[in-house]
Design a protein around this motif. Sequence first.
Motif, PDB file in Angstrom:
ATOM      1  N   ALA A 523       0.805  -1.191  -0.017  1.00  0.00           N
ATOM      2  CA  ALA A 523       0.027   0.243  -0.027  1.00  0.00           C
ATOM      3  C   ALA A 523       0.705   1.248  -0.117  1.00  0.00           C
ATOM      4  CB  ALA A 523      -1.003   0.139   1.225  1.00  0.00           C
ATOM      5  N   MET A 524       2.033   1.235   0.807  1.00  0.00           N
ATOM      6  CA  MET A 524       2.732   2.561   0.600  1.00  0.00           C
ATOM      7  C   MET A 524       3.654   2.626  -0.755  1.00  0.00           C
ATOM      8  SD  MET A 524       3.945   4.973   2.644  1.00  0.00           S
ATOM      9  CE  MET A 524       4.947   6.261   1.847  1.00  0.00           C
ATOM     10  N   LEU A 525       3.883   1.473  -1.222  1.00  0.00           N
ATOM     11  CA  LEU A 525       4.516   1.473  -2.392  1.00  0.00           C
ATOM     12  C   LEU A 525       3.375   2.084  -3.433  1.00  0.00           C
ATOM     13  CD1 LEU A 525       6.678   0.867  -4.628  1.00  0.00           C
ATOM     14  CD2 LEU A 525       6.066  -1.317  -4.741  1.00  0.00           C
ATOM     15  N   TYR A 527       0.975   4.091  -2.661  1.00  0.00           N
ATOM     16  CA  TYR A 527       0.767   5.336  -2.274  1.00  0.00           C
ATOM     17  C   TYR A 527       1.932   6.384  -3.166  1.00  0.00           C
ATOM     18  CZ  TYR A 527       0.111   9.388   0.755  1.00  0.00           C
ATOM     19  OH  TYR A 527      -0.065  10.712   1.116  1.00  0.00           O
ATOM     20  N   ALA A 528       3.243   5.743  -2.849  1.00  0.00           N
ATOM     21  CA  ALA A 528       4.400   6.747  -3.254  1.00  0.00           C
ATOM     22  C   ALA A 528       4.235   6.475  -4.956  1.00  0.00           C
ATOM     23  CB  ALA A 528       5.597   5.733  -2.616  1.00  0.00           C
ATOM     24  N   MET A 529       4.110   5.383  -5.688  1.00  0.00           N
ATOM     25  CA  MET A 529       4.110   5.663  -6.910  1.00  0.00           C
ATOM     26  C   MET A 529       2.960   6.484  -7.391  1.00  0.00           C
ATOM     27  SD  MET A 529       4.786   1.993  -8.330  1.00  0.00           S
ATOM     28  CE  MET A 529       3.397   0.942  -7.675  1.00  0.00           C
ATOM     29  N   HIS A 530       1.827   6.582  -6.944  1.00  0.00           N
ATOM     30  CA  HIS A 530       0.550   7.226  -7.415  1.00  0.00           C
ATOM     31  C   HIS A 530       0.644   8.798  -7.093  1.00  0.00           C
ATOM     32  CE1 HIS A 530      -1.926   3.364  -7.539  1.00  0.00           C
ATOM     33  NE2 HIS A 530      -1.178   3.477  -8.534  1.00  0.00           N
ATOM     34  N   ALA A 531       1.139   8.970  -5.911  1.00  0.00           N
ATOM     35  CA  ALA A 531       1.495  10.413  -5.379  1.00  0.00           C
ATOM     36  C   ALA A 531       2.536  11.023  -5.530  1.00  0.00           C
ATOM     37  CB  ALA A 531       1.034  10.404  -3.585  1.00  0.00           C
ATOM     38  N   ALA A 532       3.986  10.162  -5.265  1.00  0.00           N
ATOM     39  CA  ALA A 532       5.176  10.944  -5.370  1.00  0.00           C
ATOM     40  C   ALA A 532       5.458  10.883  -6.844  1.00  0.00           C
ATOM     41  CB  ALA A 532       6.116  10.056  -4.487  1.00  0.00           C
ATOM     42  N   THR A 533       5.265   9.917  -7.491  1.00  0.00           N
ATOM     43  CA  THR A 533       5.780  10.062  -8.964  1.00  0.00           C
ATOM     44  C   THR A 533       4.833  10.589  -9.929  1.00  0.00           C
ATOM     45  OG1 THR A 533       7.204   7.949  -8.469  1.00  0.00           O
ATOM     46  CG2 THR A 533       6.492   8.721 -10.829  1.00  0.00           C
ATOM     47  N   GLN A 534       3.400  10.177  -9.556  1.00  0.00           N
ATOM     48  CA  GLN A 534       2.343  10.476 -10.587  1.00  0.00           C
ATOM     49  C   GLN A 534       1.641  11.743 -10.175  1.00  0.00           C
ATOM     50  OE1 GLN A 534      -0.171   7.112 -11.362  1.00  0.00           O
ATOM     51  NE2 GLN A 534       1.664   5.667 -11.799  1.00  0.00           N
ATOM     52  N   ASN A 535       2.060  12.314  -8.791  1.00  0.00           N
ATOM     53  CA  ASN A 535       1.256  13.316  -8.252  1.00  0.00           C
ATOM     54  C   ASN A 535      -0.274  13.327  -8.624  1.00  0.00           C
ATOM     55  OD1 ASN A 535       1.299  15.484  -6.844  1.00  0.00           O
ATOM     56  ND2 ASN A 535       1.913  16.994  -8.406  1.00  0.00           N
ATOM     57  N   ARG A 536      -0.856  12.025  -8.445  1.00  0.00           N
ATOM     58  CA  ARG A 536      -2.204  12.046  -8.691  1.00  0.00           C
ATOM     59  C   ARG A 536      -2.968  12.756  -7.392  1.00  0.00           C
ATOM     60  NH1 ARG A 536      -4.215  12.322 -12.086  1.00  0.00           N
ATOM     61  NH2 ARG A 536      -6.191  12.076 -11.389  1.00  0.00           N
TER      62      ARG A 536
END
Lengths: 577, 425
Positions: A523-525, A527-536
């Motif tokens: 879930a953290m991964l 979240y990181a991919m969607h928020a940190a990288t994709q800025n969703r």
Amino acid sequence: MASVPHIAVIGGGSTGIGIARDLSMRGVDVTLVEQGNLTHGTTGRMHGLLHSGGRYAVADQKSATECIEENRVLRDIASHCVEMTGGLFVKRPEDTEEYFQKKLEGCKECGIPAEVVSREEARQMEPHLAKDIDKAITVPDGAIDPFRLVVANAASAKEHGARIETHTKVTDLLVEDDEVVGIEVEHASGAGKHVHGVEGGTEEIYADYVVNATGAWAGRIGDMAGVDIEVRPSKGVMTIMNIRQVDTVINRCKPKGDADIVVPHETTAILGTTDEEVDDPEDYPEKQWEVDHMIDTLSELVPMLEDARTIRSFWGVRPLYEPPNVGSDDPTDITRDYFLLDHDERDNLQGMTSIVGGKFTTYRMMGEEISDHVCEKFGIDAECRTADVPLPGSEDFSVLRDYMDEFGLRSPIGRRSVERLGSRADEVLKTDGPNPTVCECEGVTRAEVQDAIDQSGSDLNAVRIRTRSSMGNCQGGFCCHRMANELYGEYDELTTREAWDELLQERWKGQRHALWGQQLSQAMLNYAMHAATQNRDNDPADGTPIDFSAFDNGQAVTTGDDAGATDVATDGGQHGD
Amino acid sequence: MAIESDVLVIGGGLAGLTSALSAARSGADVRLVSYKQSTLRNASGLVDILGYTPNGEGPLTDPYDAIPDLPSEHPYKTVGLETVRESMELFDEVTPQYRGSHTDTNALLPTHGGTIKPTARYPAGASAGVASDSRDVLLVGLESMTDFNAEHAAAHLDAAGVPFDVRGETIRFPGELRADAKVTRYAKMLDTNSEVTVRGRKKPVREAIAELVNTEIENESRVGFPAVLGDDHTAEIRQELGEKIGADVFEVPMGPPSLPGLRLEDRLFEALDEAGGMFETGNPVEDFEAEDGHIEHVLVEKNGAMVPYSADEFVLATGGLVGKGINSDREGVFEPIFDCHIDHSEDRYDWFDTEAFGDHPFASFGVTTDDRLRPLDGSGDLEFENLRAAGSVLGGYDFAAEKSGSGVSIATGYEAGNHAATEAQ
């Protein structure tokens, strides 16, 4: 009355869709409406058990007999939705011999093939069963994909002329002189396939007869015409494991009880369940203890579950019904049988029948009975053919072909695609372009996703249930944006973005009950991919406009070993505004 | 004989590498041990300091400006603004392939999700893509690559209001690649400039790609590709494509496996080697021995044997929930090597928010430290006098929401490495 009556069916679960298929195959005009996606209600929230009837063989032999009959029918007409895993009723030392014998006799009385196997034999079949079990009974339980089954029924009903409207909520029943003459509905996005952002609207659908097949929601429809339908919704939790710890359906052989079944389903195993009455089928508490109870109790049968990874949990609501004079206190005592309530006979309200209770495994039989009932009213003399004509996808499908060479699919992905698509594999997988994998966990390729988009519009959750894309271990972490990428083109950017966000939110919903250990890490991964990288989470397209000129425009970057941008514009980025 | 060093760093991600590097450059004898591939392969390769405040304000133009107002438990507050600046100077010095150091202002970079994100440093390979540059952009997607749809990304950037015209086109990557080819496969072909057959004629793959793009390009002066443009010769590939296409070429950062993230990891290991640090990868730290709150050595598992590694000072840079520096079970959240205290609710249903992008407590799980980055126990006392923590194993910040992951790893790694080196000497 017109020569061909028009029947409105409310509810797009297994029961409603089974009725729609049956009636349309008998030449009747059918309109089916469903407030969400197909399987939005209870059908989409079950453990996927194709009952042998063994579970009811002691306490409810009528249901048990119906189950084994329908079990045989579905293996035939819905082969691409069914995996015949076989099932075991496992007796632990603390479970009584008396009940074990009753189960065995009950199975035989109901015509359910059942054999006793020793501890050693049972553990040869399922090596992860606890070492200290006594023995077990084998029965022909299986696993069935409810989404695939309902979609195939819908496809068949459409082929026979039925109109099927999803995301269409019944807002009122049209009643004239104590007779239901139709339904008033609200379309979320206009008639036809569900498309985000397309203006919906209300519609009055006049019908010669209305069938209320809304299960746990039946009381709400009844209220619209002032009739009481005392459905007693009962919730049950199901917890999905990341792998198949067992390849056979494992039941605990004891009288009633929570947490007594493990169903292998595709790449996962599903633990179930609880049985607790709730007031509202859409709003009820989902509790940690229920999930813990599944794991702790079922570990007595399969010890490795104790430390295994769960990927999500979900709850479903059984549409239980019992006649007004029974009055069971405990929902586990309420019969699993189904009831046909003709409101003319019951409430002096003509033009509508409700069907309540029942089980997924007997959906077709329920459809047959209510279709007979409707046809009789209109003097239609047509045979039910739903037990004989295979569903789309299950026609002429005896051997799994090796599609790897033909479609350029890696072998396991090819196999799984073909299993899901059945006899439609040729039609769906033959595409001109390359066919890369979109969802790696479940082995879903672009062609399958595109086929699902053709069928279901811009709703990525509908694509999900048709293909299983985003339903594996990563729960959409790696493929939600890929599914959105597939949607774009057919639909515009804003529509795509809304569908993408809905999918992310839906995927989050069930994972919340599995958030510890590896799944919390996942879930953290995600979240990181969607928020940190994709800025969703902070997409500028969703929020207030950005002053681009206030940010670094990449100037002064011509030093170093690796020259970057040159000749940058100096207006700070107001071009085109 | 025991393996000894002044400073032992556990973890080979951005925090561990920065920590080992800063300790080595301070003259300490440093050894870094890491178990698995670091989480840099999941990261975009963009180096963020702070893009949004914990309250969600942003995108911030100047990350340094916002640091003094962060809550006291934030790792940036622990190390202080000056340390953040110093640590970025170290980063800039060892990574000449990165851009953005000419200004304190954040840049906005397009990513494969099709939107833009604020970041402080970006690979040279991504620099021609900055969104505040007003030159028009052509994005080029690869037909088989489901992670990046160029037309979709272009439409999304347009919806985000970028100050330039942007268009997407999709090409079929030349050569006989499987539909499911990995990004490393594309990169390898470009690195070696392999020959491919196009309509019966053999030609180098870079030339073949440039020809395909030249049939699509209109008057755009920038062309963006998904981040697959080589692993070893990325600058050369970009330059050659740029010359043949007649535009500046850039990469759009992607998710895992992320080549820009892996290139950064490679570069930092190289820098550690140059600084005289030792490192070994592939073996986990399983246990430790301590006396009177002082760690004597940790035990590294090698082929089934437990080998003691002793040091004066230890740095814990094992990562957060993703890197498994923080772990959990149904009963609670824990730090698996030293069992350092992790503050968390006993009810695991308090660990998350009901919205997918809500305010998730789990995102801030990690150790609490004193002002010299030494982990504290539940009552606020030191766990060990010679243990320091850096990077995502620290609590008190949500890097995904703030876009602060790299910056916190660099700043706390730098500080932990410096303190450890000073104490050890």
